[in-house]
Motif scaffolding. Structure first.
Motif, PDB file in Angstrom:
ATOM      1  N   ALA B 310       0.843  -1.199   0.000  1.00 43.55           N
ATOM      2  CA  ALA B 310       0.000   0.000   0.000  1.00 43.55           C
ATOM      3  C   ALA B 310       0.878   1.249   0.000  1.00 43.55           C
ATOM      4  N   VAL B 311       2.019   1.163   0.690  1.00 44.99           N
ATOM      5  CA  VAL B 311       2.970   2.281   0.657  1.00 44.99           C
ATOM      6  C   VAL B 311       3.530   2.419  -0.755  1.00 44.99           C
ATOM      7  N   LEU B 312       3.832   1.267  -1.375  1.00 45.75           N
ATOM      8  CA  LEU B 312       4.316   1.295  -2.750  1.00 45.75           C
ATOM      9  C   LEU B 312       3.320   2.048  -3.636  1.00 45.75           C
ATOM     10  N   ALA B 313       2.025   1.775  -3.419  1.00 44.89           N
ATOM     11  CA  ALA B 313       1.005   2.426  -4.241  1.00 44.89           C
ATOM     12  C   ALA B 313       1.100   3.935  -4.105  1.00 44.89           C
ATOM     13  N   SER B 314       1.271   4.420  -2.875  1.00 49.43           N
ATOM     14  CA  SER B 314       1.378   5.872  -2.697  1.00 49.43           C
ATOM     15  C   SER B 314       2.654   6.406  -3.332  1.00 49.43           C
ATOM     16  N   LEU B 315       3.743   5.650  -3.223  1.00 47.98           N
ATOM     17  CA  LEU B 315       4.983   6.092  -3.865  1.00 47.98           C
ATOM     18  C   LEU B 315       4.799   6.165  -5.376  1.00 47.98           C
ATOM     19  N   ILE B 316       4.007   5.235  -5.909  1.00 47.96           N
ATOM     20  CA  ILE B 316       3.751   5.259  -7.357  1.00 47.96           C
ATOM     21  C   ILE B 316       2.953   6.511  -7.737  1.00 47.96           C
ATOM     22  N   HIS B 317       1.846   6.766  -7.013  1.00 46.60           N
ATOM     23  CA  HIS B 317       1.078   7.980  -7.322  1.00 46.60           C
ATOM     24  C   HIS B 317       1.943   9.220  -7.136  1.00 46.60           C
ATOM     25  N   GLY B 318       2.831   9.169  -6.155  1.00 49.84           N
ATOM     26  CA  GLY B 318       3.717  10.300  -5.906  1.00 49.84           C
ATOM     27  C   GLY B 318       4.606  10.595  -7.098  1.00 49.84           C
ATOM     28  N   PHE B 319       4.819   9.589  -7.939  1.00 52.41           N
ATOM     29  CA  PHE B 319       5.539   9.826  -9.192  1.00 52.41           C
ATOM     30  C   PHE B 319       4.573  10.171 -10.322  1.00 52.41           C
ATOM     31  N   THR B 320       3.529   9.356 -10.484  1.00 54.63           N
ATOM     32  CA  THR B 320       2.714   9.496 -11.697  1.00 54.63           C
ATOM     33  C   THR B 320       1.992  10.839 -11.744  1.00 54.63           C
ATOM     34  N   ILE B 321       1.641  11.390 -10.590  1.00 54.66           N
ATOM     35  CA  ILE B 321       0.883  12.639 -10.627  1.00 54.66           C
ATOM     36  C   ILE B 321       1.742  13.832 -11.038  1.00 54.66           C
ATOM     37  N   PRO B 322       2.867  14.083 -10.355  1.00 57.17           N
ATOM     38  CA  PRO B 322       3.708  15.172 -10.883  1.00 57.17           C
ATOM     39  C   PRO B 322       4.225  14.872 -12.287  1.00 57.17           C
ATOM     40  N   ALA B 323       4.471  13.596 -12.586  1.00 54.37           N
ATOM     41  CA  ALA B 323       4.970  13.263 -13.921  1.00 54.37           C
ATOM     42  C   ALA B 323       3.904  13.571 -14.971  1.00 54.37           C
ATOM     43  N   GLY B 324       2.646  13.252 -14.659  1.00 55.38           N
ATOM     44  CA  GLY B 324       1.558  13.555 -15.595  1.00 55.38           C
ATOM     45  C   GLY B 324       1.462  15.049 -15.835  1.00 55.38           C
ATOM     46  N   MET B 325       1.682  15.804 -14.751  1.00 58.13           N
ATOM     47  CA  MET B 325       1.645  17.250 -14.871  1.00 58.13           C
ATOM     48  C   MET B 325       2.842  17.744 -15.689  1.00 58.13           C
ATOM     49  N   GLU B 326       4.014  17.183 -15.416  1.00 61.81           N
ATOM     50  CA  GLU B 326       5.213  17.575 -16.173  1.00 61.81           C
ATOM     51  C   GLU B 326       5.001  17.320 -17.659  1.00 61.81           C
ATOM     52  N   VAL B 327       4.469  16.154 -17.979  1.00 60.96           N
ATOM     53  CA  VAL B 327       4.249  15.812 -19.389  1.00 60.96           C
ATOM     54  C   VAL B 327       3.235  16.771 -20.017  1.00 60.96           C
ATOM     55  N   GLY B 328       2.141  17.031 -19.283  1.00 59.32           N
ATOM     56  CA  GLY B 328       1.135  17.961 -19.799  1.00 59.32           C
ATOM     57  C   GLY B 328       1.736  19.328 -20.081  1.00 59.32           C
ATOM     58  N   MET B 329       2.559  19.799 -19.161  1.00 61.45           N
ATOM     59  CA  MET B 329       3.175  21.120 -19.326  1.00 61.45           C
ATOM     60  C   MET B 329       4.197  21.111 -20.457  1.00 61.45           C
ATOM     61  N   ARG B 330       4.948  20.037 -20.580  1.00 62.03           N
ATOM     62  CA  ARG B 330       5.935  19.953 -21.668  1.00 62.03           C
ATOM     63  C   ARG B 330       5.218  19.957 -23.013  1.00 62.03           C
ATOM     64  N   ILE B 331       4.077  19.267 -23.066  1.00 61.87           N
ATOM     65  CA  ILE B 331       3.322  19.260 -24.323  1.00 61.87           C
ATOM     66  C   ILE B 331       2.835  20.666 -24.656  1.00 61.87           C
ATOM     67  N   LYS B 332       2.541  21.447 -23.629  1.00 65.31           N
ATOM     68  CA  LYS B 332       2.135  22.839 -23.860  1.00 65.31           C
ATOM     69  C   LYS B 332       3.298  23.707 -24.328  1.00 65.31           C
ATOM     70  N   GLY B 333       4.517  23.175 -24.246  1.00 62.39           N
ATOM     71  CA  GLY B 333       5.660  23.928 -24.747  1.00 62.39           C
ATOM     72  C   GLY B 333       6.692  24.293 -23.693  1.00 62.39           C
ATOM     73  N   TYR B 334       6.421  23.956 -22.447  1.00 64.39           N
ATOM     74  CA  TYR B 334       7.372  24.319 -21.380  1.00 64.39           C
ATOM     75  C   TYR B 334       8.418  23.212 -21.254  1.00 64.39           C
ATOM     76  N   THR B 335       9.311  23.156 -22.230  1.00 65.83           N
ATOM     77  CA  THR B 335      10.215  22.011 -22.307  1.00 65.83           C
ATOM     78  C   THR B 335      11.619  22.314 -21.826  1.00 65.83           C
ATOM     79  N   LYS B 336      11.905  23.599 -21.555  1.00 64.39           N
ATOM     80  CA  LYS B 336      13.280  23.957 -21.220  1.00 64.39           C
ATOM     81  C   LYS B 336      13.724  23.318 -19.916  1.00 64.39           C
ATOM     82  N   GLY B 337      14.913  22.764 -19.927  1.00 65.98           N
ATOM     83  CA  GLY B 337      15.558  22.307 -18.695  1.00 65.98           C
ATOM     84  C   GLY B 337      14.747  21.277 -17.937  1.00 65.98           C
ATOM     85  N   LEU B 338      15.120  21.120 -16.664  1.00 64.29           N
ATOM     86  CA  LEU B 338      14.482  20.096 -15.837  1.00 64.29           C
ATOM     87  C   LEU B 338      13.159  20.592 -15.270  1.00 64.29           C
ATOM     88  N   PHE B 339      13.125  21.886 -14.913  1.00 59.89           N
ATOM     89  CA  PHE B 339      12.006  22.346 -14.088  1.00 59.89           C
ATOM     90  C   PHE B 339      11.209  23.512 -14.673  1.00 59.89           C
TER      91      PHE B 339
END
Ligand code: HEM
Ligand SMILES: [Cu+2]
Ligand SMILES: [Cu+2]
Lengths: 174, 567
Positions: B310-339
């Protein structure tokens, strides 16, 4: 995306960073599990939950007898009891005091029986900060070895009514 | 009972002008009703909160002992049960109607649920305030409250269960008719997870509280105190898992609404929800780690099921949610650098800031402390100290409650069809609340590490707590006042918007601020972003999380090793 039905081919194994992270997280979870059995066999601080069922009144009687037989003095009107090294010691929690005061020796091991005459209480040894649950009807046995000397205070840290915060006890270690 | 229409159009529905989602007007009515009650109880719980926080600050010591224990009982129940559950029933109704394109199964069932929840909560609050139930929300036997205290909670729980039933029935209708397409949307899937766990939780509640109620009435014998702890925490802990599942669903929703987040991998995100259902440990175990009556292997096995899935599950969401946001933002064009995607997130949008702060507080403070303190032996240094409220104010308050606040900034414009006024205040509200909660949670955690007990009116009688403890309790008090300020801003703005806000019927809601699409620079192919499972910025963030986790975890073992020997 998160609120629409996904396209039909949504089943994919994880890839890239996602896969890497899941792998690392899984390894970490397993390490955290292994630490517990490891410490159970090799560590010195464990909560094994050893306990026996006991009528609250019976436990009160045992504690009174213990305090009388092992009395070595008084601390603010409460008897100080010194159990023999390796022997049994009794500590009774009740609204709102701990009885008796215990006198222990550093490096010796005792079987400390803790239980309650009435409500649930919390055995919280300060300033060590070691905490155990005290339940009426359960003779909870802690096999305890003090490793430091001085005057230690037992605070009650399970809510037990209006006088809960005044429920203070003592363990003296020489 | 009203006849069940299965058409998602016609007089009883409207189309949301902002999101394009269908809105079932029955569901809308009950979402409003539940949300209003939720905010009322948040306000009541908040007034109690600031009073007890100011009491635990020794220099202020506001309440007398009797009222401290009374309002502490009141605070726990109003916040953890009433505020959270009213909100969750509203979220379930939204998920099963708008997201699944299906009208609410039944109005009368919804009325029954709502009526029982209101009746139960008012009954319980009345009994607590009249001084007949100073027993803390856990009401550990042999402590005994007035029978109506238990009856109120039982009625409330039955009401919530009926609401969950209404959700399941709606989901069933939707599923039968394939109304949402082939596969249920992720957020609805998360809500379904929460609902399933809620049934298990509420059944535990009934098993623990019904015999206690009949005992309080003098009809049956006293249940065993240890048995009660075991079953009660089946309610108490599983309902935290409900809160986590609901909060994670809200994260997925808000990250999509505020910055166009994608789901990197539906299988992974759904799989993590399934892990919640399958591996919530014998839920009570980590509350009984220093108890008599249960042995070491029981404790070790049940607090982890050997691998903490169950902890693993939270660690997974802890990645997939910011990652989903990062991908969404990169698709919008915010691709520079890491952050670049992170700096350009809509930090002035309270829906976004509440979501992101909630994610960070839950992960970095709530999650790390929770797993560590729930480790069998480490619990010796934490049980019933202030470290415990320090932990859960970072999960259920800084995490769940803050996420629900962020959601409200969308629920009011979308479902009450009213706009917020004083928008600048709304924009800072999540920061004020989050800042206060973090401060209070840290104050609690450090005081607790110093041995200060939870649920204790006065620490000076013990005569063992020095300047550090007093200082940390002052931090608790100041953080509590700050958090209360944030809570009041939220309540006042929301009440104002609901009753006096500008109507937006017939048009889209006013945008809180969402990132614009910008022109892609360089040779990135927006089509490909995220398809390989990569999210470099998020990878760095989760590595920082893991590192903090490892350090905190082993530091706690090290501290444990210095204590007296005990078996
Ligand atoms: C302004 C916000 C808040 C403040 C200042 C606050 C403060 C406090 C304080 C000072 C305590 C007492 C700790 C102790 O002495 O043991 C407490 C306990 C608690 N709080 Fe909060 N809190 C807030 C919000 C919330 C929320 C939103 C929830 C739940 C969603 C919550 C759930 C609880 C629970 C369950 C307890 C434990 C009660 C018990 O020991 O029986 N709090 N809070
Ligand atoms: Cu107590
Ligand atoms: Cu729990």
């Amino acid at each position: 995306m998160t609120i629409q039905s996904p396209p039909q081919d949504w089943f994919h194994w994880p890839r890239g960073h996602e896969r890497l992270w899941i792998g690392m997280a899984l390894v970490w979870c397993m390490i955290m599990f292994v630490m517990m059995p490891y410490w159970h066999f090799n560590g010195k601080q464990n909560s094994t939950g050893e306990s026996y069922s006991v009528e609250p009144q019976e436990f009160v009687d045992r504690t009174l007898r213990f305090a009388e037989d092992n009395k070595v003095g008084e601390f603010k009107g409460v008897p100080i009891a010194e159990p023999p090294p390796g022997g049994d010691a009794y500590l009774l929690g009740r609204m709102w005091n701990w009885y008796p005061v215990l006198k222990l020796r550093k490096g010796e091991t005792y079987r400390l029986h803790i239980s309650s005459a009435d409500l649930q209480h919390g055995f919280s040894l300060q300033p060590m900060n070691m905490n155990f649950q005290v339940m009426p009807g359960y003779d909870h046995v802690l096999t305890l070895t003090p490793t430091s000397t001085g005057e230690f205070t037992i605070v009650c840290n399970e809510f037990c009514g209006a006088g809960h915060h005044m429920m203070i006890g003592k363990i003296l270690v020489e | 009972m009203a006849t069940i229409s299965t058409e998602m159009s016609g007089p009883n529905t409207r189309e949301c002008k902002t999101t394009g989602l269908p809105v079932c007007l029955d569901a809308q009515f009950f979402i409003r009703a539940n949300a209003v009650m939720a905010v009322v109880f948040l306000l009541l719980g908040g007034i109690a909160a600031v009073s007890i926080a100011l009491t635990r600050w020794p220099a202020v010591h506001l309440l007398d002992a009797e009222w401290f224990y009374r309002l502490l009982t009141f605070h726990g129940i109003n916040m953890l049960i009433f505020w959270i559950l009213f909100m969750e029933i509203g979220i379930l109704y939204f998920a099963c109607t708008s997201l699944l394109k299906t009208p609410l199964f039944s109005r009368s069932v919804a009325w029954g649920s709502f009526g029982l929840m209101v009746l139960g909560s008012v009954m319980t609050d009345y009994i607590i305030l009249s001084g007949e139930a100073d027993v803390m929300m856990t009401s550990y036997l042999p402590l005994l409250a007035h029978p109506l205290f238990y009856l109120g909670i039982i009625l409330f729980a039955v009401g919530a269960l009926i609401g969950v039933f209404n959700f399941f029935a709606t989901v069933f209708v939707a599923w039968k008719g394939k109304r949402y397409g082939e596969t249920m949307p992720l957020v609805a899937f998360g809500a379904l997870t929460a609902a399933i766990i809620a049934v298990v939780a509420l059944l535990h509640g009934a098993i623990a509280l019904v015999p206690t109620f009949t005992f309080a009435m003098g009809w049956t014998a006293e249940p065993d105190a240890m048995w009660y702890r075991l079953i009660w925490w089946g309610l108490g802990h599983q309902s935290q898992q409900v809160n986590v599942a609901a909060m994670v669903s809200v994260w997925y929703l808000l990250s999509y609404w505020t910055c166009g987040a994608k789901v990197i991998n539906e299988t992974v995100s759904r799989g993590a929800f399934v892990l919640y259902i399958l591996f919530i440990n014998i839920a009570s175990a980590h509350h009984l780690l220093v108890d008599p009556g249960v042995g070491a292997s029981w404790k070790i096995w049940n607090t982890s099921y050997a691998m903490y899935l169950a902890v693993l599950a939270s660690l997974i969401h802890g990645f997939t949610i910011p990652a989903g946001m990062e991908v969404g933002m990169r698709i919008k064009g915010y691709t520079k650098g890491l952050f670049n995607w992170l700096w350009n997130a809509p930090w002035r949008n309270p829906g976004f800031s509440a979501f992101f702060l909630s994610l960070v507080i839950f992960g970095f403070i709530g999650g790390i402390t929770g797993v560590t303190l729930g480790t069998q032996q480490i619990n010796i240094t934490a049980h019933n100290t202030l470290r415990i409220p320090g932990h859960f104010h970072a999960t259920v308050v800084g995490g769940t409650s803050l996420a629900f606040m962020g959601l409200t900034y969308y629920v009011v414009p979308l479902l009450f069809q009213r706009e917020y006024s004083f928008r600048w205040l709304a924009r800072i509200q999540p920061y004020v609340f989050a800042g206060g909660i973090v401060m209070m949670s840290l104050g609690m955690s450090f005081a607790g590490s110093d041995g200060v007990a939870r649920r204790t009116w006065d620490i000076d009688a013990a005569g063992v707590y020095g300047a550090t403890s007093h200082l940390m309790l002052a931090v608790l008090g100041i953080g509590g006042v700050l958090a209360f300020t944030g809570l009041m801003i939220y309540v006042l703005l929301t009440v104002y918007a609901v009753f006096l806000g500008k109507s937006n019927e017939g048009s889209a809601m006013e945008d809180w601020g969402t990132p614009r699409d910008i022109v892609h620079v360089g040779d990135v192919d927006p089509e490909k972003i995220g398809k390989d499972g990569n999210a470099p910025g998020t990878m760095v963030l989760v590595m920082v999380l893991l590192l903090s986790f490892v350090v905190y975890y082993f530091a706690n073992w090290k501290a444990l090793a210095d204590l007296w020997f005990v078996r």
